[in-house]
Motif scaffolding. Sequence first.
Motif, mmCIF file in Angstrom:
data_model
loop_
_atom_site.group_PDB
_atom_site.id
_atom_site.type_symbol
_atom_site.label_atom_id
_atom_site.label_comp_id
_atom_site.label_asym_id
_atom_site.label_seq_id
_atom_site.Cartn_x
_atom_site.Cartn_y
_atom_site.Cartn_z
ATOM 1 N N ILE A 26 -7.817 22.099 -53.305
ATOM 2 C CA ILE A 26 -8.418 21.812 -54.578
ATOM 3 C C ILE A 26 -7.532 20.750 -55.367
ATOM 4 C CG2 ILE A 26 -9.036 23.081 -56.692
ATOM 5 C CD1 ILE A 26 -9.633 25.425 -55.049
ATOM 6 N N ALA A 27 -6.518 20.985 -55.392
ATOM 7 C CA ALA A 27 -5.515 20.009 -56.221
ATOM 8 C C ALA A 27 -5.687 18.514 -55.702
ATOM 9 C CB ALA A 27 -4.037 20.560 -56.184
ATOM 10 N N LYS A 28 -5.769 18.633 -54.437
ATOM 11 C CA LYS A 28 -5.916 17.278 -53.800
ATOM 12 C C LYS A 28 -7.290 16.607 -53.867
ATOM 13 C CE LYS A 28 -5.808 14.751 -49.471
ATOM 14 N NZ LYS A 28 -5.559 14.991 -47.732
ATOM 15 N N ASP A 29 -8.349 17.347 -53.989
ATOM 16 C CA ASP A 29 -9.554 16.835 -54.246
ATOM 17 C C ASP A 29 -9.851 16.683 -55.684
ATOM 18 O OD1 ASP A 29 -10.219 17.430 -51.509
ATOM 19 O OD2 ASP A 29 -11.246 19.259 -52.153
ATOM 20 N N THR A 30 -9.015 17.248 -56.647
ATOM 21 C CA THR A 30 -9.247 16.849 -58.127
ATOM 22 C C THR A 30 -8.250 16.012 -58.574
ATOM 23 O OG1 THR A 30 -8.128 18.810 -58.743
ATOM 24 C CG2 THR A 30 -10.377 19.148 -58.388
ATOM 25 N N GLY A 31 -7.342 15.552 -57.640
ATOM 26 C CA GLY A 31 -6.392 14.753 -58.156
ATOM 27 C C GLY A 31 -5.392 15.473 -59.095
ATOM 28 N N ALA A 32 -5.418 16.692 -59.367
ATOM 29 C CA ALA A 32 -4.491 17.310 -60.154
ATOM 30 C C ALA A 32 -2.952 17.026 -59.880
ATOM 31 C CB ALA A 32 -4.828 18.931 -60.145
ATOM 32 N N THR A 33 -2.203 17.311 -61.061
ATOM 33 C CA THR A 33 -0.652 17.396 -60.777
ATOM 34 C C THR A 33 -0.416 18.836 -60.961
ATOM 35 O OG1 THR A 33 -0.468 15.269 -62.067
ATOM 36 C CG2 THR A 33 1.366 16.871 -62.020
ATOM 37 N N ARG A 189 -9.936 33.761 -57.665
ATOM 38 C CA ARG A 189 -10.328 32.891 -59.082
ATOM 39 C C ARG A 189 -10.290 31.427 -58.800
ATOM 40 N NH1 ARG A 189 -10.326 37.833 -59.493
ATOM 41 N NH2 ARG A 189 -10.577 38.721 -61.481
ATOM 42 N N LEU A 190 -10.125 31.074 -57.447
ATOM 43 C CA LEU A 190 -9.816 29.723 -57.168
ATOM 44 C C LEU A 190 -11.265 28.788 -57.555
ATOM 45 C CD1 LEU A 190 -7.721 29.640 -53.969
ATOM 46 C CD2 LEU A 190 -7.170 28.575 -56.307
ATOM 47 N N ASP A 191 -12.448 29.347 -57.417
ATOM 48 C CA ASP A 191 -13.481 28.823 -57.882
ATOM 49 C C ASP A 191 -13.537 28.484 -59.487
ATOM 50 O OD1 ASP A 191 -14.782 28.624 -55.346
ATOM 51 O OD2 ASP A 191 -16.005 30.427 -55.799
ATOM 52 N N PHE A 192 -12.860 29.099 -59.851
ATOM 53 C CA PHE A 192 -12.775 28.946 -61.460
ATOM 54 C C PHE A 192 -11.988 27.874 -61.571
ATOM 55 C CE2 PHE A 192 -14.588 33.489 -61.823
ATOM 56 C CZ PHE A 192 -15.772 33.142 -62.340
ATOM 57 N N VAL A 193 -10.639 28.090 -60.938
ATOM 58 C CA VAL A 193 -9.691 26.880 -60.979
ATOM 59 C C VAL A 193 -10.034 25.649 -60.728
ATOM 60 C CG1 VAL A 193 -7.396 26.133 -59.819
ATOM 61 C CG2 VAL A 193 -7.697 28.551 -60.514
ATOM 62 N N ALA A 194 -11.011 25.535 -59.565
ATOM 63 C CA ALA A 194 -11.370 24.204 -59.376
ATOM 64 C C ALA A 194 -12.485 23.434 -60.205
ATOM 65 C CB ALA A 194 -12.284 24.435 -57.924
ATOM 66 N N ALA A 195 -13.214 24.604 -60.949
ATOM 67 C CA ALA A 195 -14.080 24.399 -62.197
ATOM 68 C C ALA A 195 -13.147 23.559 -63.327
ATOM 69 C CB ALA A 195 -15.140 25.271 -62.366
#
Length: 199
Positions: A26-33, A189-195
């Motif tokens: 998820i972090a990779k897909d969203t470019g999150a730090t 809760r990872l779906d909420f994290v992704a959102a």
Amino acid sequence: MPKTVDYYLAPQSPWTYLGHQRFVQIAKDTGATVRVKPMDLGKVFPISGGLPLGKRAPQRQAYRLVELTRFSKALNMPLNLHPKFFPVAGDPAAKLIIAVDMHHGTPAALAITGDVLSAVWHEESDIADAATLAKLLSKHQLDGACLALSSSAEVQTRYDSYTQNAKDAQVFGAPSFVIDGEMFWGQDRLDFVAAALKS
């Protein structure tokens, strides 16, 4: 603009194991730090009313096994309900993850975190044993000096700081993810994290 997420984890947590690889993707897909923050659950539990596994009511202990079985099957992730080395001290592995993060950066820290978690819940290895941790460093071709660094005062200070950060953020379990001051607890809760990371 990509967001930042504080990733509070415990290397001996089965729930962190079940969610880790999905979170990394998820972090990779969203470019999150990602800020990897191993914490001392033994110091977080008491101030939040949480209890170590062995002190929980029998029905809670029994239901934990039911839920672990459900998620293991649903996610197609092998998990030993009663691993050979559990309960296990999480401090040595937590501090190694911090040392790797300091020496090699976040991607390496996330990679070795995944293997530490798998060592407990799938491979029947002792993550409190220095030889086990050294093998994991070697597997990822990481500097063996990280093992010595993990015992340093600098790493201990950072570990204590992450534990205090967790308390300050109202974290009470692992894994927990904090994004823009909002906490998400649990691998379910990872779906909420992704959102939140996409918003």
